[in-house]
Design a protein around this motif. Structure first.
Motif, PDB file in Angstrom:
ATOM      1  N   UNK A  26       0.840  -1.210   0.000  1.00  0.00           N
ATOM      2  CA  UNK A  26       0.000   0.000   0.000  1.00  0.00           C
ATOM      3  C   UNK A  26       0.870   1.252   0.000  1.00  0.00           C
ATOM      4  N   UNK A  39      -4.030   3.347  -9.857  1.00  0.00           N
ATOM      5  CA  UNK A  39      -4.347   3.083  -8.450  1.00  0.00           C
ATOM      6  C   UNK A  39      -5.390   1.978  -8.343  1.00  0.00           C
ATOM      7  N   UNK A  40      -6.377   2.003  -9.255  1.00  0.00           N
ATOM      8  CA  UNK A  40      -7.422   0.974  -9.200  1.00  0.00           C
ATOM      9  C   UNK A  40      -6.821  -0.408  -9.442  1.00  0.00           C
ATOM     10  N   UNK A  41      -5.992  -0.520 -10.494  1.00  0.00           N
ATOM     11  CA  UNK A  41      -5.381  -1.816 -10.807  1.00  0.00           C
ATOM     12  C   UNK A  41      -4.442  -2.240  -9.690  1.00  0.00           C
ATOM     13  N   UNK A  94      -4.444  -1.431  -6.539  1.00  0.00           N
ATOM     14  CA  UNK A  94      -5.150  -1.826  -5.324  1.00  0.00           C
ATOM     15  C   UNK A  94      -5.833  -3.174  -5.518  1.00  0.00           C
ATOM     16  N   UNK A  95      -6.284  -3.457  -6.750  1.00  0.00           N
ATOM     17  CA  UNK A  95      -6.855  -4.784  -6.997  1.00  0.00           C
ATOM     18  C   UNK A  95      -5.795  -5.860  -6.787  1.00  0.00           C
ATOM     19  N   UNK A  96      -4.582  -5.597  -7.258  1.00  0.00           N
ATOM     20  CA  UNK A  96      -3.498  -6.565  -7.063  1.00  0.00           C
ATOM     21  C   UNK A  96      -3.191  -6.718  -5.582  1.00  0.00           C
ATOM     22  N   UNK A 101      -5.279  -6.337  -3.147  1.00  0.00           N
ATOM     23  CA  UNK A 101      -6.355  -7.138  -2.563  1.00  0.00           C
ATOM     24  C   UNK A 101      -6.091  -8.623  -2.792  1.00  0.00           C
TER      25      UNK A 101
END
Lengths: 106, 211
Positions: A35, A79-81, A83-85, A87
């Motif tokens: 993060x 950021x979306x991709x 953060x998906x990784x 997760x």
């Protein structure tokens, strides 16, 4: 409204941007919490944006503003991709470490 | 100048806070302060529209996404895993490359040319001015179509830069698909197989019928 002049040398903005970019690189290299790595990447995006804005103002050219806008969009997608990784990485175990992400190593 | 100094200190201090906080939540808060300082810096550069975008998109959307992920994973207590940092082998090469980059940057800043007039890049007369000289251009904020205003920005975005703007939509679409592919596979395999078998077994069930 009062007309405003650019009161600071754009190179000062560029130096500030370079310092901020350097801090972002340090964060990516030194921190191993994914993060915080992502947040450091955001710092680097924003450092680049600051340079764009400063020289856009110095040249009175809109292109820097457009570039900043596009960079913000791409940063949002990143950021979306990212953060998906994160997760996915966090899901199976309680603790995560970027060094453990070696799936591509085969 | 005083404003710039204060903002610069705030910017660097909050950036250091981002990378030095143990708790990711503290990092997010520091990043929020960083973005706020950056938005005010944009205002000092006449980037009114982008200062607002910085607050709305970055602080309002991206940081909230970070907060969501931290909350979702219950990672408020997550500390970095123990063990050796495998990047330490690269310390010496990294220092050399960093020093070279710093030298290049300093050289570039010393040699930088600041334009003396406005207008498009090709049309501007570039004069090698001495360092520290202020470009003699004044901007009236709030004037019709002033530099950095929403009207000015929008006109450029929807005329000259229309194609990059359209491509942005494609980038966002790819991001959405990527996120769904990566994180959306939460349905367990067994349950999905069962659902498929059920759908094949009873094809004649009317649409909308309840179980």
């Amino acid at each position: 409204m009062v007309p405003v002049q650019m009161s600071v040398d754009p190179n000062a903005y560029a130096a500030l941007s370079a310092l901020m970019f350097f801090i972002g690189v340090l964060g990516v290299v030194l921190r191993r919490n994914p993060l915080i790595t992502l947040m450091s990447i955001e710092l680097m995006w924003n450092a680049a944006n600051l340079s764009f804005m400063a020289y856009s103002r110095a040249w009175l050219n809109n292109a820097g503003h457009i570039f900043t806008f596009l960079v913000i969009t791409v940063a949002a997608a990143e950021a979306a991709i990212g953060l998906a990784i994160v997760v996915i990485l966090f899901r199976p175990r309680a603790q995560s470490n970027v060094d453990d992400a070696m799936l591509l190593k085969g | 100048m005083a404003v710039f100094a204060i903002l610069a200190v705030a910017l660097i201090a909050s950036a250091i806070g981002v990378i030095s906080a143990r708790n990711p939540v503290h990092s997010v808060v520091a990043l929020l302060a960083n973005f706020a300082a950056l938005a005010v810096l944009y205002l000092t550069l006449s980037g009114e529209f982008l200062a607002m975008i910085q607050i709305i998109v970055y602080s309002g959307a991206i940081l909230i996404l970070f907060i969501f992920v931290i909350a979702l994973l219950g990672a408020g207590t997550s500390i970095e895993a123990p063990g050796p940092n495998r990047l330490t082998k690269l310390t010496l090469p990294a220092l050399i490359v960093g020093a070279l980059a710093l030298v290049a940057l300093g050289y570039g800043l010393l040699r930088a040319q600041i334009p003396s007039g406005g207008g498009m890049l090709g049309a501007a007369t570039v004069l090698p001015v001495s360092r520290g000289e202020i470009p003699a251009v004044t901007i009236t904020p709030g004037a019709e179509g002033a530099f950095g205003s929403v009207a000015d920005f929008g006109r450029a975005l929807f005329t000259t830069y229309l194609l990059p703007f359209e491509l942005t939509a494609f980038v966002l679409l790819v991001a959405v698909i990527g996120v769904v592919v990566l994180a959306g596979a939460a349905v367990p395999e067994r349950r999905r197989k069962a659902a498929e078998r059920e759908a094949i077994a009873k094809p004649e069930r009317p649409m909308g019928a309840t179980r």
